[in-house]
Design a protein around this motif. Structure first.
Motif, PDB file in Angstrom:
ATOM      1  N   GLU A  29       2.099   6.852   3.976  1.00 38.80           N
ATOM      2  CA  GLU A  29       0.865   6.734   3.190  1.00 38.80           C
ATOM      3  C   GLU A  29       0.782   5.381   2.503  1.00 38.80           C
ATOM      4  N   GLU A  30       1.912   4.925   1.971  1.00 38.53           N
ATOM      5  CA  GLU A  30       1.928   3.623   1.300  1.00 38.53           C
ATOM      6  C   GLU A  30       1.627   2.498   2.291  1.00 38.53           C
ATOM      7  N   LEU A  31       2.199   2.594   3.477  1.00 35.79           N
ATOM      8  CA  LEU A  31       1.952   1.576   4.498  1.00 35.79           C
ATOM      9  C   LEU A  31       0.479   1.571   4.918  1.00 35.79           C
ATOM     10  N   ASP A  32      -0.085   2.764   5.086  1.00 36.24           N
ATOM     11  CA  ASP A  32      -1.506   2.853   5.468  1.00 36.24           C
ATOM     12  C   ASP A  32      -2.407   2.261   4.390  1.00 36.24           C
ATOM     13  N   ARG A  33      -2.090   2.551   3.124  1.00 37.96           N
ATOM     14  CA  ARG A  33      -2.916   2.019   2.047  1.00 37.96           C
ATOM     15  C   ARG A  33      -2.772   0.502   1.927  1.00 37.96           C
ATOM     16  N   LEU A  34      -1.553   0.006   2.139  1.00 37.81           N
ATOM     17  CA  LEU A  34      -1.353  -1.448   2.102  1.00 37.81           C
ATOM     18  C   LEU A  34      -2.157  -2.132   3.208  1.00 37.81           C
ATOM     19  N   ARG A  35      -2.180  -1.543   4.386  1.00 39.55           N
ATOM     20  CA  ARG A  35      -2.980  -2.116   5.487  1.00 39.55           C
ATOM     21  C   ARG A  35      -4.469  -2.119   5.113  1.00 39.55           C
ATOM     22  N   ALA A  36      -4.922  -1.030   4.490  1.00 43.55           N
ATOM     23  CA  ALA A  36      -6.329  -0.946   4.090  1.00 43.55           C
ATOM     24  C   ALA A  36      -6.652  -1.990   3.018  1.00 43.55           C
ATOM     25  N   HIS A  37      -5.718  -2.202   2.087  1.00 47.70           N
ATOM     26  CA  HIS A  37      -5.929  -3.200   1.036  1.00 47.70           C
ATOM     27  C   HIS A  37      -5.982  -4.609   1.628  1.00 47.70           C
ATOM     28  N   ILE A  38      -5.143  -4.874   2.610  1.00 49.70           N
ATOM     29  CA  ILE A  38      -5.146  -6.187   3.262  1.00 49.70           C
ATOM     30  C   ILE A  38      -6.501  -6.447   3.907  1.00 49.70           C
ATOM     31  N   GLU A  39      -7.006  -5.464   4.621  1.00 48.59           N
ATOM     32  CA  GLU A  39      -8.311  -5.604   5.281  1.00 48.59           C
ATOM     33  C   GLU A  39      -9.418  -5.810   4.253  1.00 48.59           C
ATOM     34  N   ALA A  40      -9.369  -5.042   3.139  1.00 44.79           N
ATOM     35  CA  ALA A  40     -10.399  -5.161   2.113  1.00 44.79           C
ATOM     36  C   ALA A  40     -10.347  -6.537   1.443  1.00 44.79           C
ATOM     37  N   ALA A  41      -9.144  -7.043   1.192  1.00 43.29           N
ATOM     38  CA  ALA A  41      -9.008  -8.355   0.553  1.00 43.29           C
ATOM     39  C   ALA A  41      -9.536  -9.457   1.460  1.00 43.29           C
ATOM     40  N   ARG A  42      -9.212  -9.389   2.732  1.00 41.84           N
ATOM     41  CA  ARG A  42      -9.716 -10.399   3.671  1.00 41.84           C
ATOM     42  C   ARG A  42     -11.248 -10.366   3.741  1.00 41.84           C
ATOM     43  N   LYS A  43     -11.800  -9.175   3.695  1.00 44.51           N
ATOM     44  CA  LYS A  43     -13.260  -9.043   3.742  1.00 44.51           C
ATOM     45  C   LYS A  43     -13.899  -9.648   2.498  1.00 44.51           C
ATOM     46  N   LEU A  44     -13.300  -9.418   1.320  1.00 43.41           N
ATOM     47  CA  LEU A  44     -13.850  -9.965   0.080  1.00 43.41           C
ATOM     48  C   LEU A  44     -13.789 -11.493   0.075  1.00 43.41           C
TER      49      LEU A  44
END
Length: 295
Positions: free
Chosen positions: A224-239
């Motif tokens: 779960e932590e790995l999945d959330r970290l991947r999602a955060h990376i994608e969100a940060a790149r988008k911002l």
């Protein structure tokens, strides 16, 4: 077309001249939680305070802004002139005094030396209040545009750093995802060892041991932590790609990154995996330091 990422630090200056009067306006911007403006204006310029604040607030959303307006006038370089209003008041006061004080008549040079009686035309007298205000606001518009350009230039450099840090975070996440300690065999071996210790030391019933084993297995799972970290990376790149005033949202994401890295370290069942988590925390701290500069 997406807006550019902008930092909160920068400096700009603009000058305008009319006759013998030169208007100089300087803007300095540093990091701030919101938009905080401090204006230092030359005497007599209170009328432009609010319009200047409006020009800045329309262009910038965050930062601590210092705005300074100075008027440079040549000293003694213009033609002298008598301020008739001040001279009349002085002569009237002297006329009143001569009935009560016996003294020699005042000398002309003494009267002219009194403050305000003798003035020098510095060129500013040709500007009325509206014209002077327009000159100052024109300077402000030019300086604000230059400040925005400087902040965007620095923002582009910060964006490059943020992308690099996100790449490092992504690499560490994938290293954690494929770490041998996460294999089924490794987890089962560790569970057998821990269950054996529970049986030997605590003498727990089998049902309780099964519950403890399930709890241990759950704690060891960092998916779960790995999945959330991947999602955060994608969100940060988008911002970052989106640009504009995204500093607060990036700062929130950085906090979420740190939370997941902390949980990963607490769940780790191997020294090497903990080391990856600590490396993650170090890079995330660096990321957050850079984010603090973003508008």
């Amino acid at each position: 077309m997406s807006a550019a990422l902008s930092s909160m630090t920068g400096f700009a200056r603009a000058e305008r001249q009319a006759g013998g009067l030169r208007v100089r306006l300087e803007l300095k911007s540093v990091n701030g939680r919101g938009l905080d403006m401090r204006l230092r204006l030359a005497p007599g310029l209170d009328a432009v305070d609010i319009p200047l604040r409006q020009i800045v607030s329309r262009a910038l959303s965050r930062g601590s802004i210092n705005l300074v307006v100075t008027l440079d006038q040549p000293r003694g370089g213009g033609a002298p002139r008598i301020n008739q209003k001040v001279l009349g008041a002085v002569l009237l006061a002297l006329d009143d005094l001569k009935h009560s004080i016996e003294s020699a008549p005042p000398r002309v040079d003494g009267i002219l030396a009194l403050p305000g009686v003798l003035e020098f035309d510095d060129g500013a007298g040709d500007l009325d209040e509206d014209e002077l205000s327009a000159l100052i606001l024109a300077c402000a518009g030019e300086a604000v545009d230059a400040l925005k350009a400087a902040r965007c230039e620095e923002g582009a450099a910060i964006a490059g750093v943020l992308y690099s840090q996100l790449d490092v975070i992504a690499e560490l996440v994938e290293r954690a995802a494929v770490h041998p300690a996460r294999s089924r065999e490794a987890i089962e071996a560790r569970l057998r060892q821990q269950v054996s210790l529970l049986q030997q030391e605590a003498g727990l019933p089998l049902e309780r041991i099964a519950q403890e084993a399930l709890l241990l297995a759950t704690k060891a799972d960092i998916q779960e932590e790995l999945d959330r970290l991947r999602a955060h990376i994608e969100a940060a790149r988008k911002l970052i790609a989106e640009g504009g005033p995204v500093g607060r949202r990036l700062d929130f994401l950085a906090q979420e990154f740190n939370r997941e890295a902390n949980t990963l370290c607490s769940k780790s069942n191997a020294v090497d995996l903990t080391a990856i988590g600590l490396d993650l925390k170090a890079v995330i701290d660096q990321l957050r330091e850079q984010v603090q500069n973003i508008e």
